[in-house]
Design a protein around this motif. Sequence first.
Motif, PDB file in Angstrom:
ATOM      1  N   ASP A 125       2.987   5.049  11.801  1.00 37.57           N
ATOM      2  CA  ASP A 125       2.042   5.758  11.330  1.00 37.57           C
ATOM      3  C   ASP A 125       2.485   6.185  10.507  1.00 37.57           C
ATOM      4  O   ASP A 125       2.399   7.509  10.040  1.00 37.57           O
ATOM      5  CB  ASP A 125       2.286   6.744  12.425  1.00 37.57           C
ATOM      6  N   LYS A 126       0.799   5.521   9.304  1.00 33.12           N
ATOM      7  CA  LYS A 126       0.867   6.073   8.066  1.00 33.12           C
ATOM      8  C   LYS A 126       0.397   7.282   7.601  1.00 33.12           C
ATOM      9  O   LYS A 126      -0.586   7.775   8.665  1.00 33.12           O
ATOM     10  CB  LYS A 126       0.193   5.266   8.065  1.00 33.12           C
ATOM     11  N   PRO A 127       1.321   8.560   7.371  1.00 34.46           N
ATOM     12  CA  PRO A 127       0.837   9.984   6.958  1.00 34.46           C
ATOM     13  C   PRO A 127      -0.118   9.640   6.215  1.00 34.46           C
ATOM     14  O   PRO A 127      -1.198   9.383   5.542  1.00 34.46           O
ATOM     15  CB  PRO A 127       2.568  10.353   6.480  1.00 34.46           C
ATOM     16  N   GLU A 128      -1.369  10.711   5.952  1.00 35.42           N
ATOM     17  CA  GLU A 128      -2.283  10.817   5.429  1.00 35.42           C
ATOM     18  C   GLU A 128      -1.536  11.586   4.055  1.00 35.42           C
ATOM     19  O   GLU A 128      -0.686  12.181   4.221  1.00 35.42           O
ATOM     20  CB  GLU A 128      -2.955  12.655   5.936  1.00 35.42           C
ATOM     21  N   PRO A 170      11.002   6.309   5.260  1.00 32.34           N
ATOM     22  CA  PRO A 170      10.129   6.560   3.755  1.00 32.34           C
ATOM     23  C   PRO A 170       8.577   6.054   4.394  1.00 32.34           C
ATOM     24  O   PRO A 170       8.615   5.539   5.505  1.00 32.34           O
ATOM     25  CB  PRO A 170      10.630   5.435   2.981  1.00 32.34           C
ATOM     26  N   ARG A 171       7.597   6.853   3.819  1.00 37.89           N
ATOM     27  CA  ARG A 171       6.312   6.246   3.796  1.00 37.89           C
ATOM     28  C   ARG A 171       5.825   4.697   3.970  1.00 37.89           C
ATOM     29  O   ARG A 171       4.896   4.493   5.029  1.00 37.89           O
ATOM     30  CB  ARG A 171       5.593   7.436   2.424  1.00 37.89           C
ATOM     31  N   GLU A 172       6.736   3.714   2.908  1.00 39.02           N
ATOM     32  CA  GLU A 172       5.968   2.388   2.879  1.00 39.02           C
ATOM     33  C   GLU A 172       6.636   1.698   4.166  1.00 39.02           C
ATOM     34  O   GLU A 172       6.240   1.021   4.454  1.00 39.02           O
ATOM     35  CB  GLU A 172       5.766   1.541   1.858  1.00 39.02           C
ATOM     36  N   ALA A 173       7.304   2.457   5.223  1.00 34.52           N
ATOM     37  CA  ALA A 173       8.945   1.924   6.120  1.00 34.52           C
ATOM     38  C   ALA A 173       8.031   2.362   7.666  1.00 34.52           C
ATOM     39  O   ALA A 173       8.122   2.435   9.088  1.00 34.52           O
ATOM     40  CB  ALA A 173       9.797   2.115   5.744  1.00 34.52           C
ATOM     41  N   ARG A 174       6.752   3.464   7.209  1.00 38.20           N
ATOM     42  CA  ARG A 174       6.552   3.965   8.851  1.00 38.20           C
ATOM     43  C   ARG A 174       5.428   3.434   9.091  1.00 38.20           C
ATOM     44  O   ARG A 174       4.853   2.689   9.026  1.00 38.20           O
ATOM     45  CB  ARG A 174       5.939   5.768   8.083  1.00 38.20           C
TER      46      ARG A 174
END
Length: 82
Positions: free
Chosen positions: A57-60, A51-55
Amino acid sequence: MQIVMVLVPLMLILVAVGIALFAWAVKNGQYDDVEGPAHRILYDDDKDMIPREARTDKPEQEGEEPEQSTGEEDRDSTGPKS
């Protein structure tokens, strides 16, 4: 003694089936890459499932342009330290 007359041919049939299965496996490439699956587990191919919030390396975000780093923020404003 009669059981030996049954078990010896049965054993020979089982050995022949085992050799045939082994020959089939070698012929079809079952033993070509024995280390590949062991190394494949180390590859990080599940980034899209995190999930985005658990990454870390925050994706763009879509629609945003990535920030260009000039290297200025890495330098200390007081100059080099001695």
